[in-house]
Structure formats: structure tokens, C-alpha cells
Scaffold this active site. Structure first.
Site, PDB file in Angstrom:
ATOM      1  N   LYS A  14     -23.651  11.766 -27.825  1.00  0.00           N
ATOM      2  CA  LYS A  14     -24.438  11.364 -26.656  1.00  0.00           C
ATOM      3  C   LYS A  14     -24.833  12.633 -25.915  1.00  0.00           C
ATOM      4  CE  LYS A  14     -21.998   7.066 -25.845  1.00  0.00           C
ATOM      5  NZ  LYS A  14     -20.704   6.771 -25.279  1.00  0.00           N
ATOM      6  N   ARG A  91     -17.973  17.534 -23.282  1.00  0.00           N
ATOM      7  CA  ARG A  91     -16.797  16.729 -22.993  1.00  0.00           C
ATOM      8  C   ARG A  91     -15.824  16.912 -24.157  1.00  0.00           C
ATOM      9  NH1 ARG A  91     -15.583  10.551 -24.137  1.00  0.00           N
ATOM     10  NH2 ARG A  91     -13.540  10.519 -23.177  1.00  0.00           N
ATOM     11  N   HIS A 208     -10.133   2.974 -13.407  1.00  0.00           N
ATOM     12  CA  HIS A 208     -11.270   3.087 -14.336  1.00  0.00           C
ATOM     13  C   HIS A 208     -11.171   1.940 -15.342  1.00  0.00           C
ATOM     14  CE1 HIS A 208     -14.076   5.584 -16.947  1.00  0.00           C
ATOM     15  NE2 HIS A 208     -13.607   4.692 -17.814  1.00  0.00           N
ATOM     16  N   GLY A 212     -12.180   1.501 -22.383  1.00  0.00           N
ATOM     17  CA  GLY A 212     -10.801   1.941 -22.167  1.00  0.00           C
ATOM     18  C   GLY A 212     -10.511   1.794 -20.683  1.00  0.00           C
ATOM     19  N   ARG A 285     -17.455  -9.575 -19.985  1.00  0.00           N
ATOM     20  CA  ARG A 285     -18.490 -10.589 -19.689  1.00  0.00           C
ATOM     21  C   ARG A 285     -18.239 -11.858 -20.485  1.00  0.00           C
ATOM     22  NH1 ARG A 285     -23.005  -6.058 -20.444  1.00  0.00           N
ATOM     23  NH2 ARG A 285     -21.394  -5.480 -21.909  1.00  0.00           N
ATOM     24  N   GLU A 364     -19.568  10.947 -15.159  1.00  0.00           N
ATOM     25  CA  GLU A 364     -18.865  12.058 -15.806  1.00  0.00           C
ATOM     26  C   GLU A 364     -19.838  13.163 -16.214  1.00  0.00           C
ATOM     27  OE1 GLU A 364     -15.562  10.102 -18.441  1.00  0.00           O
ATOM     28  OE2 GLU A 364     -17.011   8.600 -17.830  1.00  0.00           O
TER      29      GLU A 364
END
Ligand code: AMP
Length: 382
Positions: A14, A91, A208, A212, A285, A364
Site C-alpha cells: 500500500k 511502516r 484500536h 486487528g 458489520r 498512521e
């Protein structure tokens, strides 16, 4: 200052190109299905629609070339020259005990990330590939590593040790590390802004809840405890991960079900959590929809999910002494107000009126870009 933020997963890269001063994204996207027959490039240029292309991509190295070419493409790209990217922020999931903050990448840092691959075999190796790819494709841009574990480096010894023979800590580094650090750090800073109070004065519990899930007790901007552990499997119930469990369940399943150790590992990481309990889905959801339709197992999964959060908030309140705010973030935390509202209703009598319940969108990528900008500016000014 344009910073490219790169996040390498096991089969995806990403990326997000950010203006670190304006704190805005110019273009973000992903190369997915890396190593499969038909890989895909999906990206979105700010203000324009989504573009999807089939690409040939054997590995993460090649994925970075695809990203570079998409960014500089004369037709759909946002850069006229690759050198407009001043730095790259990566990251990196595991920085072991070595990294307490983001760092400029050099040969020694690469060696360390390689060393910690043993602790994060699914995450650190693709990050390394991505770093090496960027060193070639963006060769004049300094590279910065931002570790998921770094924010939790401030945990004290009695917090991070497990009750197993000490030699395994020395031999393999078996201890609690914690993850999602960039997200916990980002929302902590934002909470201080929203409360108009210095972060140094605040005691926060950050929650968070995404694919995860993890929580952190944050005092004066420092993480003092967090729910994930040696791996991201510990703590809260997650989409497909079991969270806290008696380790004897593992040996029991090996003996009684005849499962291999790898199969149990797979079961606890990929087939448990909301999915395993409900039999419906790993997606909140779908769980909420099933509850509304009267599905009892979905209700049970939700109750387990909520109970764990409540229990950890109670534990962290005891650890912190006073709690200025409980902050909900990530996919579930940001989009499902029922979670925060239910939790607030249950905990208000316990925490008292002084505790705020906040929802804050995590970012992030922005924090990675800001860290990279700071480190690169320092390097330039040296
Ligand atoms: P993340 O890992 O932060 O991208 O979060 C992904 C998870 O957020 C998904 O698996 C969903 O369970 C959850 N999610 C996303 N949108 C919603 C929503 N509107 N309501 C509840 N959960 C959501």
C-alpha cells in the site's frame, strides 16, 4: 515536502504520497495479489476517481517499480520527476527491543530488521523487500523506518515479561512487544488537541478496533501497557484472532484433534475471534446485521468482544489511576458508534464524570510522513 509512505503486507504494497507540511494526500493506492498470476494496481488521485489496472508483479521489489511508474506516468501520474519524492517512510511491524522511535535506514538498520524477521516472519521480510526496492527506485530519497512496536518501548520490565523461564527472554526475546503503536501514538496526540490539554498531563486509554484490535494505557504520551503481546494474537477478541486464551488449549487441541502446531496456529489466527465464535463473519458489520436478525451466536461473539474491551479498560484504569479519556479508533471504532455508546453507558458509573469518551480517526500514514519529514530535515540541516 513530498513523502511517500509505503506499507508492505505479505501479498500487497500500500502506498500514500503525502505533502507532509500541508498534511494532505496527493495520491494513494496499492499493488495487490503480488506473486499471483494476475496482480492488480489500484490507485486514487486526490479528487479524481479510482483507477484499477491488471499488472505483472512477481515480488515486492517489482511492486515498488510499479508504484514509481504509476506516480510518474505522464498520463495518470502526479509527479513529473521521481526526485520530487523527498523521502520515503516505511511502516515496519517489528523493531524488537532496539527501536524506541522512527529511524533513518542504513545498513545496520536493515540488518536489525532482518534479525527481527524471526519475530515477525510474515511482516518484516516483505518490508525489507519494499525498503530495498525503494532504495533503487527512489535512490536519492532518504528512507525512514517507522516501527509498530516502537511506541510501546516505554513499557516497564514487570509489564512486558511473561511468567516463563527467564532464559527464553534472553535466548529468543520472548516478551510482550505490542503493535499498532503508530495508531495509538497518533490518536493520543489528537486526543490532546481535542481536549485542549498538553499530552504530558493526560492519562488515556486508546482502543484500536480494526481487523486487528488492541488497546493501550497511555500516560503523559507514553505507552505503559498494551493488549497485544509477543505477537498480535494476545489481548482483545479480533476479526479472526482469538485474543487472550489459556495456552493449555493449544496442547489440548494438538492431542485431542490431532492437529499440527501450525494448524493450531492457523486456527487461532485465522479461524477464531468474531468469525470463529459467530460462524457468520469476521466483519463487525455482518455481526451487527446478524444480531438484528436474531442470530444468537453473533450476539455471543459481540458480547465476548465487548466484555474484553470493558475488562481491559477496567485494568488500565487501575494501572493509570485516573482516566482523562477513552479513545476509539480504526475501522470498527470509527464507524460503529454503538460500540462507544454501549461502552460509555456501561463504564460511566465506574469511571465517573471526568472521563471523556472520544472517537478519533486514525492516520498512521500521516504520522509516518511526519516522522520521515522530521528525520530527513534533521539530516539535511546537519
Ligand atoms: P481496519 O483494519 O481499521 O481497516 O478496520 C477494518 C474493519 O472495520 C472491518 O473488518 C470491519 O469489521 C470494520 N468496519 C468498517 N466499517 C464499519 C462500519 N461501518 N461498521 C462497523 N464496522 C465497520
Amino acid at each position: 515536502m513530498l513523502i511517500l509512505v509505503v506499507n508492505c503486507g505479505s501479498s500487497s504494497v500500500k502506498y500514500d504520497l503525502l505533502d507532509a507540511e500541508k498534511e494532505s494526500s496527493l495520491c494513494r493506492g496499492a499493488v495487490t495479489r503480488i506473486g499471483e498470476e494476475a496482480s492488480e494496481l489500484i490507485y486514487e488521485v486526490n479528487g479524481k476517481g479510482k483507477i484499477e489496472k491488471k499488472v505483472v508483479c512477481a515480488d515486492h521489489h517489482q511492486a515498488i517499480e510499479i508504484v514509481r511508474d504509476a506516480l510518474t506516468d505522464p498520463e495518470g501520474g502526479v509527479l513529473s520527476d521521481v526526485n520530487e519524492v523527498v523521502g520515503v517512510g516505511h511502516r515496519v511491524v517489528h523493531g524488537g527491543e532496539e527501536f524506541s522511535a522512527s529511524t533513518l535506514i542504513d545498513a545496520d538498520v536493515i540488518k536489525s530488521i532482518e534479525k527481527f524477521s524471526e519475530l515477525a516472519p510474515l511482516h518484516n521480510p516483505p518490508s525489507l523487500e519494499g525498503i530495498k526496492g525503494c532504495m533503487e527506485s527512489f535512490k536519492d530519497a532518504p528512507q525512514v523506518a517507522v516501527f509498530d512496536t516502537a511506541f510501546h518501548h516505554s513499557m516497564e520490565e514487570h509489564v512486558f515479561h511473561y511468567g516463563i523461564p527467564y532464559e527464553y527472554y534472553k535466548k529468543y526475546g520472548i516478551r510482550k512487544y505490542g503493535f499498532h503503536g503508530t495508531s495509538h501514538r497518533y490518536v493520543s496526540g489528537k486526543a490532546a488537541e481535542l481536549l485542549f490539554r498538553p499530552l504530558e498531563e493526560l492519562n488515556l486509554i486508546t482502543v484500536h478496533l480494526g481487523n486487528g484490535c488492541s488497546m493501550a494505557a497511555v500516560s503523559g504520551g507514553k505507552s505503559i501497557d498494551t493488549s497485544m503481546g509477543f505477537t498480535p494474537l494476545e489481548g482483545l477478541l479480533m476479526g479472526t484472532r482469538c485474543g487472550d486464551i489459556d495456552p493449555a488449549v493449544v496442547t489440548f487441541l494438538v492431542h485431542r484433534e490431532g492437529l499440527s502446531v501450525d494448524e493450531v496456529n492457523d486456527l487461532l489466527n485465522k479461524k477464531s475471534g468474531l468469525l470463529g465464535l459467530s460462524g457468520v463473519s469476521n466483519d463487525m458489520r455482518d455481526i451487527l446485521k446478524a444480531i438484528d436478525e436474531g442470530n444468537e451466536k453473533a450476539r455471543l461473539a459481540y458480547n465476548v468482544f465487548m466484555y474484553r474491551i470493558k475488562k481491559y479498560i477496567g485494568a488500565y484504569a487501575a494501572v493509570l489511576g485516573k482516566v482523562d479519556a477513552v479513545v476509539f479508533t480504526a475501522g470498527i471504532g470509527e464507524n460503529e458508534p454503538r460500540i462507544k455508546d454501549d461502552m460509555e453507558e456501561e463504564l460511566r458509573p465506574f469511571l465517573g464524570g471526568g472521563t471523556e469518551f472520544l472517537t478519533i480517526s486514525t492516520n498512521e500514514e500521516l504520522l509516518i510522513a511526519k516522522d520521515a519529514r522530521e528525520i530527513i530535515t534533521e539530516k539535511i540541516n546537519k
